[in-house]
Design an enzyme around this catalytic site. Structure first.
Site, mmCIF file in Angstrom:
data_model
loop_
_atom_site.group_PDB
_atom_site.id
_atom_site.type_symbol
_atom_site.label_atom_id
_atom_site.label_comp_id
_atom_site.label_asym_id
_atom_site.label_seq_id
_atom_site.Cartn_x
_atom_site.Cartn_y
_atom_site.Cartn_z
ATOM 1 N N SER A 1 0.831 -1.201 0.000
ATOM 2 C CA SER A 1 0.000 0.000 0.000
ATOM 3 C C SER A 1 0.872 1.260 0.000
ATOM 4 C CB SER A 1 -0.957 -0.040 1.195
ATOM 5 O OG SER A 1 -1.979 0.917 1.066
ATOM 6 N N ASP B 1 -9.878 -4.798 -4.607
ATOM 7 C CA ASP B 1 -9.282 -3.767 -3.756
ATOM 8 C C ASP B 1 -10.010 -2.449 -4.005
ATOM 9 O OD1 ASP B 1 -7.718 -1.849 -2.515
ATOM 10 O OD2 ASP B 1 -5.819 -2.608 -3.301
ATOM 11 N N HIS C 1 -7.650 -5.588 -0.351
ATOM 12 C CA HIS C 1 -6.468 -4.719 -0.371
ATOM 13 C C HIS C 1 -5.194 -5.401 0.130
ATOM 14 C CE1 HIS C 1 -4.173 -1.066 -0.358
ATOM 15 N NE2 HIS C 1 -4.050 -1.029 0.959
#
EC number: 3.1.1.23
Length: 378
Positions: free
Chosen positions: A99, A219, A249
């Protein structure tokens, strides 16, 4: 450099094959998912981790300082130190970011001081742009940038819900109950994250290290199209993009047994890029050496565990420093006696270590009918 909490997971089952420096995502800390690091140890991969400044045990000043990083200019020096700390080995070294950490990993692969020490970069659901449903428009981003310069430590809630992180309900509940996991951050960290992501996409042609990008199709936090855009424009000829249907995610803490399939796929990529090879000089980046060019092509195939895999990769030249003598080991099926895990809060001159033991499920070989879409273009 600020004191940063570090924890190293080196209790591999057999002989270590490679070492990873892992960069966690926004609002997280490395003790939030110990089973992930234990699973990599099961696959004979050592992991060096740290809580980024403003997060987890590296946060100074309690919840009111959540996500207060001090600015983008301090992030790379922190990462420089972590890479140097993990470089005291002949093992090939990889940078793996998730991320926000995935966006950092990609940017470091472009302009990081010690990128020549890396055998490859793994960017998992990288924060290059937000999901289209939550991406702020131009005016809002401009306002955020301006206000963050005046009030950098003003706290803002991103409102990311834990149920959007993984399909594993038990893990979601654990994250929700974790006092060090938070969707709150400073205006400065949000502004830096968004602006850095946009610039990183623009700089993709300057990325010359071996590259693996992974993203879940479901996601709704970061934009998978942006990941694909970076992959397509990256300057390296050794690049792979893997898309996992149905994954949320955080691919590394997805529900079982699919998460084991995912980790097997990433470990296989690490093994492949940990093999010794001949080197020649890169025209684009003379400080970096890369293996002798090879060219292969492959069509979508099934994974060793029987899960249908669609993978796209392009591998004609690897532009990274050749890894040291390290031979891939088979994926182990169960845990065994291991060396202690070291945990510390560090400054550049000192690493204070204490022994910890992390308990997690072993990573068995999996036979499942679930789909994992992975794209390979060689």
């Amino acid at each position: 450099m600020a004191d940063l909490y570090t924890k190293d997971w080196t209790d591999v089952k057999d002989k270590p094959v490679a070492r990873v420096v892992f960069i966690h995502g926004f609002g997280e800390h490395v003790n939030a998912y110990p089973e992930f690091f234990e699973a990599l140890n099961e696959r004979n991969i050592e992991v060096y981790t740290f809580d980024q400044r403003g997060f987890g045990h590296s946060r100074k000043g309690g919840p009111k300082k959540q996500g207060c990083t001090g600015g983008w200019s301090l992030v790379f020096p922190d990462l420089d130190y972590q890479i140097l700390r993990a470089s005291d080995t002949e093992l090939p070294l990889f940078l793996w970011g998730h991320s926000m950490g995935g966006g950092l990993a990609l940017r470091y692969g472009i302009s990081g001081t010690h990128r020549h020490k890396l055998a490859g970069v793994i960017a998992q659901a990288p924060m290059l742009r937000c999901h289209p449903d939550t991406e702020p428009n131009f005016l809002l981003r401009k306002a955020l940038t301006l206000v963050s310069k005046v009030h950098p430590n003003f706290l803002f809630d991103s409102d990311v819900q834990s149920q959007h992180i993984t399909r594993d309900e038990a893990v979601n509940q654990r994250l929700q109950d974790d006092p060090l996991v938070s969707s709150v951050g400073s205006l400065q960290v949000f502004s830096d994250m968004l602006n850095r992501g946009t610039k990183t996409i623009e700089l993709a042609p300057q990325f010359f290290l071996p590259l693996l990008i992974t993203h879940g199709t479901d996601d709704n936090v970061t934009c998978s199209d942006s990941s694909k855009e970076f992959y397509e424009n990256a300057g390296t000829k050794d690049k792979t993009y893997q898309s996992y249907p149905g994954f949320y995610h955080s691919l590394h803490i997805e529900k079982k047994p699919e998460v084991y399939e995912y980790l097997d796929k990433v470990a296989a990529w690490i093994y492949e890029h940990s093999k010794p090879s001949e080197t020649v000089k890169s025209e684009q980046e003379t400080a970096v050496e890369h293996p002798k060019p090879t060219a292969t092509t492959s069509a979508p195939s099934a994974s060793p565990t029987g899960v249908p895999v669609e993978e796209e990769s392009h591998k004609a030249t690897s532009d990274a420093v050749p890894p040291a003598e390290a031979k891939p080991e088979p994926v182990p099926a169960s845990a065994a006696e291991r060396a202690p895990t070291s945990e510390s809060t560090t400054v550049p001159e000192t690493i204070v270590a204490s022994t910890t033991k992390v308990i997690s499920e072993p990573a068995p070989r999996v036979t499942t009918a679930a789909t994992a879409d992975i794209v390979t273009n060689k």
